[in-house]
Design a protein around this motif. Structure first.
Motif, PDB file in Angstrom:
ATOM      1  N   LYS A   1      45.133  52.402  36.392  1.00 44.29           N
ATOM      2  CA  LYS A   1      44.780  52.506  34.977  1.00 44.29           C
ATOM      3  C   LYS A   1      46.014  52.446  34.092  1.00 44.29           C
ATOM      4  N   THR A   2      45.782  52.022  32.840  1.00 42.31           N
ATOM      5  CA  THR A   2      46.715  52.299  31.762  1.00 42.31           C
ATOM      6  C   THR A   2      46.154  53.537  31.063  1.00 42.31           C
ATOM      7  N   LYS A   3      46.751  53.921  29.950  1.00 41.14           N
ATOM      8  CA  LYS A   3      46.242  55.087  29.227  1.00 41.14           C
ATOM      9  C   LYS A   3      44.849  54.833  28.666  1.00 41.14           C
ATOM     10  N   GLN A   4      44.568  53.556  28.307  1.00 39.82           N
ATOM     11  CA  GLN A   4      43.279  53.248  27.676  1.00 39.82           C
ATOM     12  C   GLN A   4      42.320  52.463  28.571  1.00 39.82           C
ATOM     13  N   LEU A   5      42.836  51.802  29.621  1.00 36.28           N
ATOM     14  CA  LEU A   5      42.017  50.816  30.321  1.00 36.28           C
ATOM     15  C   LEU A   5      42.108  50.976  31.834  1.00 36.28           C
ATOM     16  N   GLU A   6      40.972  50.826  32.512  1.00 31.84           N
ATOM     17  CA  GLU A   6      40.948  50.835  33.977  1.00 31.84           C
ATOM     18  C   GLU A   6      41.089  49.394  34.467  1.00 31.84           C
ATOM     19  N   LEU A   7      42.233  49.092  35.101  1.00 34.52           N
ATOM     20  CA  LEU A   7      42.527  47.730  35.541  1.00 34.52           C
ATOM     21  C   LEU A   7      41.927  47.431  36.908  1.00 34.52           C
ATOM     22  N   LEU A   8      41.829  48.452  37.741  1.00 39.08           N
ATOM     23  CA  LEU A   8      41.253  48.290  39.071  1.00 39.08           C
ATOM     24  C   LEU A   8      40.308  49.458  39.323  1.00 39.08           C
ATOM     25  N   GLN A   9      39.037  49.138  39.471  1.00 37.70           N
ATOM     26  CA  GLN A   9      38.060  50.190  39.743  1.00 37.70           C
ATOM     27  C   GLN A   9      38.181  50.661  41.185  1.00 37.70           C
TER      28      GLN A   9
ATOM     29  N   SER B   1      47.070  41.347  42.501  1.00 32.13           N
ATOM     30  CA  SER B   1      48.496  41.653  42.636  1.00 32.13           C
ATOM     31  C   SER B   1      48.783  43.135  42.402  1.00 32.13           C
ATOM     32  N   LEU B   2      48.066  43.758  41.483  1.00 35.21           N
ATOM     33  CA  LEU B   2      48.244  45.193  41.247  1.00 35.21           C
ATOM     34  C   LEU B   2      47.918  45.986  42.504  1.00 35.21           C
ATOM     35  N   LEU B   3      46.897  45.562  43.215  1.00 36.68           N
ATOM     36  CA  LEU B   3      46.513  46.226  44.454  1.00 36.68           C
ATOM     37  C   LEU B   3      47.657  46.166  45.472  1.00 36.68           C
ATOM     38  N   ALA B   4      48.241  44.976  45.649  1.00 34.92           N
ATOM     39  CA  ALA B   4      49.352  44.824  46.588  1.00 34.92           C
ATOM     40  C   ALA B   4      50.558  45.645  46.160  1.00 34.92           C
TER      41      ALA B   4
ATOM     42  N   SER C   1      55.822  51.544  36.275  1.00 34.81           N
ATOM     43  CA  SER C   1      55.781  52.977  35.959  1.00 34.81           C
ATOM     44  C   SER C   1      54.794  53.304  34.843  1.00 34.81           C
ATOM     45  N   GLU C   2      54.475  52.330  33.971  1.00 33.73           N
ATOM     46  CA  GLU C   2      53.545  52.604  32.876  1.00 33.73           C
ATOM     47  C   GLU C   2      52.084  52.638  33.340  1.00 33.73           C
ATOM     48  N   LEU C   3      51.849  52.280  34.608  1.00 39.02           N
ATOM     49  CA  LEU C   3      50.503  52.339  35.164  1.00 39.02           C
ATOM     50  C   LEU C   3      50.362  53.554  36.075  1.00 39.02           C
ATOM     51  N   SER C   4      49.185  54.114  36.113  1.00 38.44           N
ATOM     52  CA  SER C   4      48.923  55.256  36.986  1.00 38.44           C
ATOM     53  C   SER C   4      47.895  54.875  38.037  1.00 38.44           C
ATOM     54  N   GLN C   5      48.021  55.451  39.210  1.00 41.74           N
ATOM     55  CA  GLN C   5      47.066  55.171  40.266  1.00 41.74           C
ATOM     56  C   GLN C   5      46.455  56.474  40.785  1.00 41.74           C
ATOM     57  N   GLN C   6      45.179  56.404  41.113  1.00 40.66           N
ATOM     58  CA  GLN C   6      44.476  57.524  41.729  1.00 40.66           C
ATOM     59  C   GLN C   6      43.943  57.054  43.080  1.00 40.66           C
ATOM     60  N   GLY C   7      43.592  58.015  43.916  1.00 40.99           N
ATOM     61  CA  GLY C   7      43.109  57.680  45.246  1.00 40.99           C
ATOM     62  C   GLY C   7      44.209  57.811  46.264  1.00 40.99           C
ATOM     63  N   GLN C   8      43.925  57.400  47.481  1.00 40.03           N
ATOM     64  CA  GLN C   8      44.852  57.617  48.592  1.00 40.03           C
ATOM     65  C   GLN C   8      45.266  56.307  49.228  1.00 40.03           C
TER      66      GLN C   8
ATOM     67  N   VAL D   1      36.379  39.780  47.668  1.00 38.24           N
ATOM     68  CA  VAL D   1      36.342  38.975  46.450  1.00 38.24           C
ATOM     69  C   VAL D   1      36.371  39.909  45.252  1.00 38.24           C
ATOM     70  N   MET D   2      37.345  39.667  44.344  1.00 41.92           N
ATOM     71  CA  MET D   2      37.519  40.529  43.185  1.00 41.92           C
ATOM     72  C   MET D   2      37.370  39.742  41.892  1.00 41.92           C
ATOM     73  N   LYS D   3      36.809  40.402  40.889  1.00 44.38           N
ATOM     74  CA  LYS D   3      36.698  39.820  39.556  1.00 44.38           C
ATOM     75  C   LYS D   3      36.910  40.923  38.525  1.00 44.38           C
ATOM     76  N   GLU D   4      37.934  40.759  37.692  1.00 43.58           N
ATOM     77  CA  GLU D   4      38.227  41.689  36.602  1.00 43.58           C
ATOM     78  C   GLU D   4      38.293  43.140  37.082  1.00 43.58           C
ATOM     79  N   GLY D   5      39.016  43.328  38.206  1.00 41.94           N
ATOM     80  CA  GLY D   5      39.250  44.674  38.703  1.00 41.94           C
ATOM     81  C   GLY D   5      38.112  45.272  39.496  1.00 41.94           C
ATOM     82  N   VAL D   6      37.087  44.487  39.791  1.00 37.54           N
ATOM     83  CA  VAL D   6      35.912  44.988  40.513  1.00 37.54           C
ATOM     84  C   VAL D   6      35.703  44.156  41.780  1.00 37.54           C
ATOM     85  N   VAL D   7      35.412  44.822  42.892  1.00 39.01           N
ATOM     86  CA  VAL D   7      35.052  44.117  44.120  1.00 39.01           C
ATOM     87  C   VAL D   7      33.599  43.667  43.997  1.00 39.01           C
TER      88      VAL D   7
END
Length: 460
Positions: A13-21, A44-47, A56-63, A214-220
Motif C-alpha cells: 500500500k501507499t498511504k492512500q491506495l492499495e497497490l497489491l491486494q 514487479s512490486l510483488l517481486a 521505502s514509501e510503500l508499506s507491506q503487510q502479511g508474511q 494472472v494479475m490485473k490492477e493488483g488483484v489475482v
C-alpha cells in the motif's frame, strides 16, 4: 519438494491506495511460478517485496517466508547473490556502463566464487559464448543492442549460482531465438532451486510451465497450472491477454491503393564503425506499403533503418529517395523507447504546440488524429513521466503522423508494451500508414506479428 517461498496475505500500500491486494502462494523447488499480467498489475512490486527491494514509501503487510524463515527487508539483503538473485526489467539499470561485457560476468565469479582473475575470465567467456556474446566480450553496454544487453544482464545475474531466481521481464525486446535461449539459461540456472518469472509474454509462460498467477490492477484474477490457464482460461482478462498474442491475430485485408516508389536500396551493406552487419540488401518500398524487418538481435535491423534515413552512411551500395517532393522532416523514425525521444521537462501539450507552430499544422487535424489514436485531451496537460507507456507511444505516433511522413521507420515500437496495448498501437499505426500513403518499415522480433500485419518481409 522443498518449499522455497511462501507468501501469506501479502499486500502493498501507499498511504492512500492499495497497490497489491492480499496474495498468498507457494513456490517449490523445481516447480517454477510465472506471474502474468500487464504493466501496473503489481507484478514487479510483488517481486521487490520478496527480495527486500520495495521502495521505502510503500508499506507491506502479511508474511514473507524464504527458505523456511520469515524475513524483513534487512535480513533479505543478506541472501542476495549467493542465495537469491533478481534480474531487473531494464538491463541498462543492472549493468555498469563503463565495464566491458566479460568483466560484468567475471566480477561475479571473483566476488561470489572466490576465483582468481584468470579463471574468472575464462568462465565469463564460456558463459558469454553460450548466449552468443563472446565476440562482444570487450564491448561496453552502450555499444550493445537492447537484446544483447538483456542477454548480458541475464548471464551476469545467473553466474552467482543462486538457489532462487526472480526474473522481471527477462525476455523483453529479444528476438524469438534469443528469447528461447534466455528461457533455457534461466531454467538451467534454477535446476535444484526455484524460478519466479514476471512477464506479459504468453510464450514465455508456456515454455517455463509450472504454475501461473494472472494479475490485473493488483488483484489475482486466475491461478493454476500453466496447461490449465493457457489452454482453458476462465477469466475474461486472461482470455483477452492470450488473444492479444500475435499468433492468435486474424489476418486483415486492406483496400488497394495506388503505390508509388518511395525509396530504393541497391547492393546495400550496412554496419557501424566500418564493420558490416548485413550486406547484399536490395528492395524498393512503396507508398502505403508495410515492410517488416526480422532477424536476430545484433544483425543490423536498427542500423538498416538509420542508414535508409541518412543517419548512418552505407558501407557499400546506395540508398535513393524517389519521392522528390517530400520535405526533409517527412522522413521519420519512431523510436523503440518513447521516453528517450520525448523530454519530461515540459508537458506533452507544449511539445505538440511547438510542432504545430513550427510546421503550421491545421489544429483541426490534431483533434481528429488524437481521436483516432484514443488520446484524451487532458493527456496534453501531463509530462511524459506521468502517462503510461502505451499512451506515450501513441503520442509519439501522433507527432509523427501529423507531419504526413512519406517514410516512417518504426524501430520495435511496441517491444516495451503489454500485449493488449501493443496490439492496439500496431493496428492504429498500420491503419494510419495505409490511410496516409506512408511507406512503413517495421522492425519486430515477433515473426507472427510481421506475418499478420506486413505486406512484405525483409530478413537480415
Amino acid at each position: 519438494m522443498n518449499l522455497l517461498i511462501q507468501l501469506t496475505d501479502l499486500s502493498i500500500k501507499t498511504k492512500q491506495l492499495e497497490l497489491l491486494q492480499p496474495l498468498s502462494f507457494k513456490l517449490y523447488q523445481d516447480k517454477p511460478v510465472t506471474i502474468l499480467g500487464q504493466t501496473g498489475s503489481g507484478k514487479s512490486l510483488l517481486a521487490q517485496a520478496i527480495v527486500g527491494l520495495l521502495p521505502s514509501e510503500l508499506s507491506q503487510q502479511g508474511q514473507v517466508e524464504v527458505f523456511g524463515q520469515t524475513h524483513d527487508r534487512k535480513s533479505l539483503i543478506s541472501l542476495w547473490g549467493r542465495e537469491v538473485i533478481m534480474l531487473p526489467q531494464e538491463p541498462w539499470r543492472a549493468l555498469d556502463p563503463l565495464m566491458p561485457a566479460y568483466q560484468q560476468v567475471s566480477e561475479v565469479y571473483q566476488c561470489l566464487h572466490d576465483l582468481d582473475e584468470e579463471s574468472a575470465f575464462y568462465r565469463a567467456l564460456k558463459d558469454l559464448e553460450r548466449v552468443g556474446l563472446k565476440s562482444s566480450a570487450l564491448k561496453r553496454p552502450g555499444q550493445l543492442s537492447g537484446g544483447m544487453a538483456q542477454r548480458l544482464a541475464v548471464t551476469s545475474a545467473t553466474a552467482g549460482g543462486a538457489k532462487l531466481v526472480l526474473a522481471d521481464e527477462p525476455t523483453k525486446g529479444l528476438d524469438v531465438s534469443r528469447r528461447d535461449d534466455i528461457i533455457q539459461v534461466l531454467m538451467n540456472s534454477a535446476q535444484g532451486g526455484g524460478l519466479l518469472t514476471i512477464t506479459h509474454d504468453i510464450e514465455v509462460a508456456r515454455q517455463i510451465g509450472g504454475d501461473i498467477i494472472v494479475m490485473k490492477e493488483g488483484v489475482v484474477v486466475e491461478q493454476g497450472s500453466a496447461q490449465q490457464i493457457l489452454n482453458h482460461p476462465q477469466h475474461a482478462y486472461t482470455q483477452l491477454l492470450i488473444a492479444a498474442d500475435p499468433r492468435h491475430w486474424k489476418a486483415r485485408d486492406y483496400p488497394m491503393i495506388e503505390k508509388k516508389p518511395v525509396l530504393e536500396a541497391k547492393r546495400l551493406a550496412i554496419g557501424r564503425n566500418g564493420l558490416a552487419l548485413s550486406n547484399g540488401i536490395n528492395f524498393t518500398i512503396h507508398s502505403g506499403e508495410v515492410v517488416g524487418v526480422v532477424g536476430d538481435s545484433g544483425c543490423g535491423k536498427s542500423t538498416l533503418g538509420d542508414t535508409l534515413l541518412g543517419l548512418l552512411k552505407p558501407i557499400e551500395g546506395s540508398v535513393k529517395r524517389l519521392s522528390e517532393e517530400a520535405k526533409p522532416y517527412q522522413w521519420l523514425k519512431l523510436f523503440q523507447d518513447p521516453p528517450a525521444a520525448l523530454t519530461c521537462s515540459v508537458t506533452l501539450g507544449v511539445l505538440l504546440e511547438d510542432l504545430v507552430k513550427l510546421h503550421q499544422i491545421e489544429r483541426q487535424r490534431v483533434a481528429i488524429l488524437m481521436s483516432k489514436l484514443n488520446l484524451a485531451p487532458e493527456l496534453l496537460e501531463r509530462r511524459s513521466t506521468e502517462v503510461s507507456g502505451g499512451e506515450l507511444q501513441r503520442f509519439a505516433i501522433l507527432r509523427a503522423m501529423l507531419l504526413e511522413p512519406v517514410f516512417l521507420f518504426a524501430d520495435e515500437p511496441t517491444s516495451r508494451l503489454d500485449p493488449i496495448i501493443a496490439k492496439e498501437v500496431i493496428e492504429l499505426l498500420v491503419d494510419l500508414a495505409k490511410e496516409q500513403g506512408c511507406a512503413l518499415l517495421f522492425v519486430s522480433h515477433d515473426p507472427y506479428l510481421i506475418e499478420k500485419r506486413c505486406d512484405t518481409v525483409l530478413r537480415l
